[in-house]
Design a protein around this motif. Structure first.
Motif, PDB file in Angstrom:
ATOM      1  N   VAL A 210      43.291  52.665  51.668  1.00 35.20           N
ATOM      2  CA  VAL A 210      44.623  52.304  52.153  1.00 35.20           C
ATOM      3  C   VAL A 210      45.642  52.324  51.013  1.00 35.20           C
ATOM      4  CG1 VAL A 210      46.030  50.469  53.177  1.00 35.20           C
ATOM      5  CG2 VAL A 210      43.737  50.935  54.070  1.00 35.20           C
ATOM      6  N   TYR A 211      45.352  51.654  49.918  1.00 40.35           N
ATOM      7  CA  TYR A 211      46.290  51.581  48.793  1.00 40.35           C
ATOM      8  C   TYR A 211      45.865  52.432  47.611  1.00 40.35           C
ATOM      9  CZ  TYR A 211      47.995  47.579  51.404  1.00 40.35           C
ATOM     10  OH  TYR A 211      48.497  46.774  52.393  1.00 40.35           O
ATOM     11  N   ARG A 212      44.609  52.869  47.609  1.00 41.09           N
ATOM     12  CA  ARG A 212      44.050  53.645  46.498  1.00 41.09           C
ATOM     13  C   ARG A 212      42.749  54.261  46.997  1.00 41.09           C
ATOM     14  NH1 ARG A 212      43.336  48.432  46.026  1.00 41.09           N
ATOM     15  NH2 ARG A 212      45.159  48.095  44.727  1.00 41.09           N
ATOM     16  N   PRO A 213      42.196  55.246  46.304  1.00 39.04           N
ATOM     17  CA  PRO A 213      40.875  55.736  46.697  1.00 39.04           C
ATOM     18  C   PRO A 213      39.856  54.600  46.627  1.00 39.04           C
ATOM     19  CG  PRO A 213      41.934  57.255  45.176  1.00 39.04           C
ATOM     20  CD  PRO A 213      42.772  56.012  45.187  1.00 39.04           C
ATOM     21  N   GLY A 214      39.079  54.431  47.685  1.00 40.53           N
ATOM     22  CA  GLY A 214      38.157  53.306  47.724  1.00 40.53           C
ATOM     23  C   GLY A 214      38.922  52.011  47.921  1.00 40.53           C
ATOM     24  N   CYS A 215      38.440  50.913  47.367  1.00 43.44           N
ATOM     25  CA  CYS A 215      39.173  49.645  47.394  1.00 43.44           C
ATOM     26  C   CYS A 215      38.594  48.703  46.356  1.00 43.44           C
ATOM     27  CB  CYS A 215      39.166  48.997  48.782  1.00 43.44           C
ATOM     28  SG  CYS A 215      37.620  48.232  49.279  1.00 43.44           S
ATOM     29  N   ILE A 216      39.372  47.697  46.000  1.00 49.14           N
ATOM     30  CA  ILE A 216      38.919  46.662  45.074  1.00 49.14           C
ATOM     31  C   ILE A 216      38.934  45.280  45.723  1.00 49.14           C
ATOM     32  CG2 ILE A 216      39.667  47.921  43.021  1.00 49.14           C
ATOM     33  CD1 ILE A 216      42.143  46.085  42.937  1.00 49.14           C
ATOM     34  N   GLU A 217      39.491  45.192  46.928  1.00 46.99           N
ATOM     35  CA  GLU A 217      39.674  43.880  47.543  1.00 46.99           C
ATOM     36  C   GLU A 217      38.348  43.174  47.831  1.00 46.99           C
ATOM     37  OE1 GLU A 217      43.420  46.090  47.940  1.00 46.99           O
ATOM     38  OE2 GLU A 217      41.312  46.601  48.329  1.00 46.99           O
ATOM     39  N   ASP A 218      37.297  43.948  48.153  1.00 48.23           N
ATOM     40  CA  ASP A 218      35.993  43.329  48.399  1.00 48.23           C
ATOM     41  C   ASP A 218      35.415  42.745  47.121  1.00 48.23           C
ATOM     42  OD1 ASP A 218      35.764  45.979  47.456  1.00 48.23           O
ATOM     43  OD2 ASP A 218      33.711  46.145  48.204  1.00 48.23           O
ATOM     44  N   VAL A 219      35.653  43.424  45.997  1.00 43.17           N
ATOM     45  CA  VAL A 219      35.183  42.912  44.707  1.00 43.17           C
ATOM     46  C   VAL A 219      35.965  41.650  44.329  1.00 43.17           C
ATOM     47  CG1 VAL A 219      34.811  43.463  42.284  1.00 43.17           C
ATOM     48  CG2 VAL A 219      34.580  45.253  44.025  1.00 43.17           C
ATOM     49  N   ILE A 220      37.281  41.678  44.578  1.00 42.91           N
ATOM     50  CA  ILE A 220      38.097  40.482  44.329  1.00 42.91           C
ATOM     51  C   ILE A 220      37.539  39.297  45.106  1.00 42.91           C
ATOM     52  CG2 ILE A 220      40.357  39.430  44.753  1.00 42.91           C
ATOM     53  CD1 ILE A 220      41.604  42.177  44.135  1.00 42.91           C
ATOM     54  N   TYR A 221      37.232  39.509  46.389  1.00 41.90           N
ATOM     55  CA  TYR A 221      36.702  38.403  47.191  1.00 41.90           C
ATOM     56  C   TYR A 221      35.407  37.865  46.605  1.00 41.90           C
ATOM     57  CZ  TYR A 221      34.361  35.846  50.868  1.00 41.90           C
ATOM     58  OH  TYR A 221      33.692  34.870  51.564  1.00 41.90           O
ATOM     59  N   ARG A 222      34.496  38.759  46.215  1.00 46.56           N
ATOM     60  CA  ARG A 222      33.214  38.314  45.652  1.00 46.56           C
ATOM     61  C   ARG A 222      33.446  37.477  44.404  1.00 46.56           C
ATOM     62  NH1 ARG A 222      30.385  43.103  43.747  1.00 46.56           N
ATOM     63  NH2 ARG A 222      30.559  43.677  45.940  1.00 46.56           N
ATOM     64  N   GLN A 223      34.369  37.931  43.562  1.00 51.54           N
ATOM     65  CA  GLN A 223      34.635  37.184  42.328  1.00 51.54           C
ATOM     66  C   GLN A 223      35.315  35.852  42.610  1.00 51.54           C
ATOM     67  OE1 GLN A 223      34.913  40.961  39.222  1.00 51.54           O
ATOM     68  NE2 GLN A 223      36.739  39.779  39.634  1.00 51.54           N
ATOM     69  N   LEU A 224      36.173  35.821  43.634  1.00 50.51           N
ATOM     70  CA  LEU A 224      36.824  34.557  43.984  1.00 50.51           C
ATOM     71  C   LEU A 224      35.812  33.505  44.424  1.00 50.51           C
ATOM     72  CD1 LEU A 224      40.011  35.790  45.891  1.00 50.51           C
ATOM     73  CD2 LEU A 224      39.978  34.505  43.742  1.00 50.51           C
ATOM     74  N   THR A 225      34.796  33.919  45.175  1.00 50.07           N
ATOM     75  CA  THR A 225      33.805  32.942  45.643  1.00 50.07           C
ATOM     76  C   THR A 225      33.000  32.348  44.502  1.00 50.07           C
ATOM     77  OG1 THR A 225      32.106  34.645  46.025  1.00 50.07           O
ATOM     78  CG2 THR A 225      33.583  34.097  47.873  1.00 50.07           C
ATOM     79  N   GLU A 226      33.037  33.007  43.348  1.00 47.26           N
ATOM     80  CA  GLU A 226      32.292  32.529  42.179  1.00 47.26           C
ATOM     81  C   GLU A 226      33.199  31.858  41.147  1.00 47.26           C
ATOM     82  OE1 GLU A 226      30.609  36.169  40.873  1.00 47.26           O
ATOM     83  OE2 GLU A 226      29.152  36.300  42.526  1.00 47.26           O
ATOM     84  N   SER A 227      34.497  31.716  41.481  1.00 46.62           N
ATOM     85  CA  SER A 227      35.464  31.206  40.500  1.00 46.62           C
ATOM     86  C   SER A 227      35.805  29.744  40.742  1.00 46.62           C
ATOM     87  CB  SER A 227      36.747  32.036  40.568  1.00 46.62           C
ATOM     88  OG  SER A 227      37.479  31.697  41.743  1.00 46.62           O
ATOM     89  N   ALA A 228      36.465  29.156  39.742  1.00 43.63           N
ATOM     90  CA  ALA A 228      36.929  27.764  39.871  1.00 43.63           C
ATOM     91  C   ALA A 228      38.081  27.644  40.854  1.00 43.63           C
ATOM     92  CB  ALA A 228      37.357  27.241  38.498  1.00 43.63           C
ATOM     93  N   ALA A 229      38.697  28.763  41.201  1.00 46.31           N
ATOM     94  CA  ALA A 229      39.814  28.742  42.143  1.00 46.31           C
ATOM     95  C   ALA A 229      39.358  28.645  43.593  1.00 46.31           C
ATOM     96  CB  ALA A 229      40.664  30.008  41.969  1.00 46.31           C
ATOM     97  N   TYR A 230      38.060  28.810  43.822  1.00 48.05           N
ATOM     98  CA  TYR A 230      37.539  28.902  45.192  1.00 48.05           C
ATOM     99  C   TYR A 230      37.580  27.550  45.895  1.00 48.05           C
ATOM    100  CZ  TYR A 230      34.314  30.064  49.005  1.00 48.05           C
ATOM    101  OH  TYR A 230      33.745  30.273  50.239  1.00 48.05           O
ATOM    102  N   LEU A 231      38.072  27.573  47.124  1.00 51.41           N
ATOM    103  CA  LEU A 231      38.115  26.395  47.988  1.00 51.41           C
ATOM    104  C   LEU A 231      37.391  26.743  49.281  1.00 51.41           C
ATOM    105  CD1 LEU A 231      41.903  25.680  47.396  1.00 51.41           C
ATOM    106  CD2 LEU A 231      40.044  24.151  46.677  1.00 51.41           C
ATOM    107  N   PRO A 232      36.171  26.279  49.471  1.00 50.50           N
ATOM    108  CA  PRO A 232      35.401  26.673  50.656  1.00 50.50           C
ATOM    109  C   PRO A 232      36.123  26.401  51.967  1.00 50.50           C
ATOM    110  CG  PRO A 232      34.009  25.515  49.085  1.00 50.50           C
ATOM    111  CD  PRO A 232      35.417  25.383  48.582  1.00 50.50           C
TER     112      PRO A 232
END
Length: 375
Positions: A210-232
């Protein structure tokens, strides 16, 4: 555009959530902002196209009422070739001193065009003034009739109201959009850890190429779930039956003032909906639920990067209104913020910073090689 889809689009564009003071003085958490559909060219044209079949065959002129009947009347005129006259609320006191600008109305059949009719007061006044000038006025066509009166509120004045939609039509569109798909309800709830892979697969399907070949948003989500910023409690899925069909995450972020003081707010996104089920109100249901949950948790505001044609319906505004800039000190239309309560962002200003989980290099990923989870 079919009528049901147009009703859903208008309702989605105009029904905004937030904290509003109504004309009566009452407070409301929801508001129908009619200006939002008229400021979007595609919706304006679609509404005008729906008005054309409602025009009486005897129409000589279409009359646009000041203010927001004018863009609709202009579009109808363009679509039909009928001349247009612009009807002021009062004759101007200089120049031509005319009430009706444009074509002469005397002896001609004028069909009035209005955006929204509730009591019909403005239409009633315009019709009386035009009749005094010798025009025949028997019909008004409006985008939305909110009066709830059978036949419209102007029958006593000899004026038939022909509406593209009634308030009930838009209420029904709202109920149909987020409430069910093929008769089954869509539930919004916190994501369960066992669903992380399904969410990643959904995000890839929604963002791939949509915005680029492939995507990075799924990787961002995975990293967010492992970060201190994550709020379940703010990692939300929309579930249809047993299938994850939509997802939204809100995570901790900061705004740093010039004096170095730091305030915590939220960053919204990514927001993803299964491509096959987009335009069913699932994204709106997720965003509304996310805002409600974030408010109940006591956060001051939310910032996001997204479409300025979509997110204002949820109360988002240009972040510059709150003196919040990007990390590099800039502002642009797609950088938006929303208060989670009256004055909640007062005193929150400076440079926004999301979690470092967002800071990755775009890398193409084979969607079939990462997960066989179906969405």
């Amino acid at each position: 555009m079919d009528r049901a889809a147009l009703a859903r689009d208008i309702d989605a564009a105009c029904r905004v959530t937030g904290s509003f003071t109504l004309r009566s003085g009452r407070q409301a958490s929801e508001y129908f902002d009619k200006y939002l559909f008229e400021s979007q060219p595609a919706l304006l044209r679609a509404v005008a196209e729906a008005m054309v079949p409602l025009l009486p065959e005897s129409t000589d002129l279409v009359g646009g009422l000041e203010l927001w009947g004018i863009p609709l009347a202009t579009m109808v005129s363009s679509l039909t070739g009928l001349p247009v006259v612009f009807v002021r609320k009062a004759a101007k006191e200089y120049g031509t001193r005319r009430l009706a600008e444009g074509a002469e109305v005397g002896g001609r059949q004028v069909t009035l065009i209005e955006d929204v009719i509730t009591t019909g007061g403005a239409v009633r006044d315009a019709a009386r003034a035009l009749r005094a000038l010798g025009a025949a006025v028997d019909v008004v066509i409006c985008a939305i009739d909110r009066s709830g009166v059978p036949g419209g509120p102007l029958t006593g004045d000899g004026i038939e109201t022909r509406a593209v939609f009634s308030k009930a039509d838009l209420d029904a569109a709202r109920e149909d959009a987020p409430g069910a798909i093929a008769g089954h309800p869509v539930e919004v709830r916190p994501t369960r850890p066992i669903e992380y892979e399904a969410v990643e697969a959904l995000i890839r399907a929604a963002f791939w190429d949509v915005y680029r070949p492939g995507c990075i948003e799924d990787v961002i989500y995975r990293q967010l779930t492992e970060s201190a910023a994550y709020l379940p409690e703010l990692d939300l899925v929309a579930v249809h039956g047993e299938e994850v069909v939509g997802h939204l995450i809100l995570t901790r972020a900061t705004v740093t003032a010039d004096d170095g003081s730091v305030r915590e707010i939220l960053c919204a996104g990514p927001l993803a909906v299964s491509p096959a089920l987009q335009r069913n109100g699932i994204g709106a249901q997720l965003m509304t639920a996310g805002i409600d949950r974030a408010t109940s948790l006591g956060f001051a505001g939310v910032v996001l990067f997204g479409s300025p044609d979509y997110y204002p319906r949820f109360g988002f505004e240009d972040a510059s209104r709150f003196a919040i800039t990007t990390a590099d000190g800039t502002n642009f239309a797609a950088f938006m913020a929303r208060e989670l309560g009256p004055g909640a962002l007062a005193g929150v200003s400076g440079r926004f910073a999301e979690d470092t989980a967002f800071h990755i290099e775009p890398v193409g990923v084979d969607p079939d090689a990462v997960s066989d989870t179906t969405v």
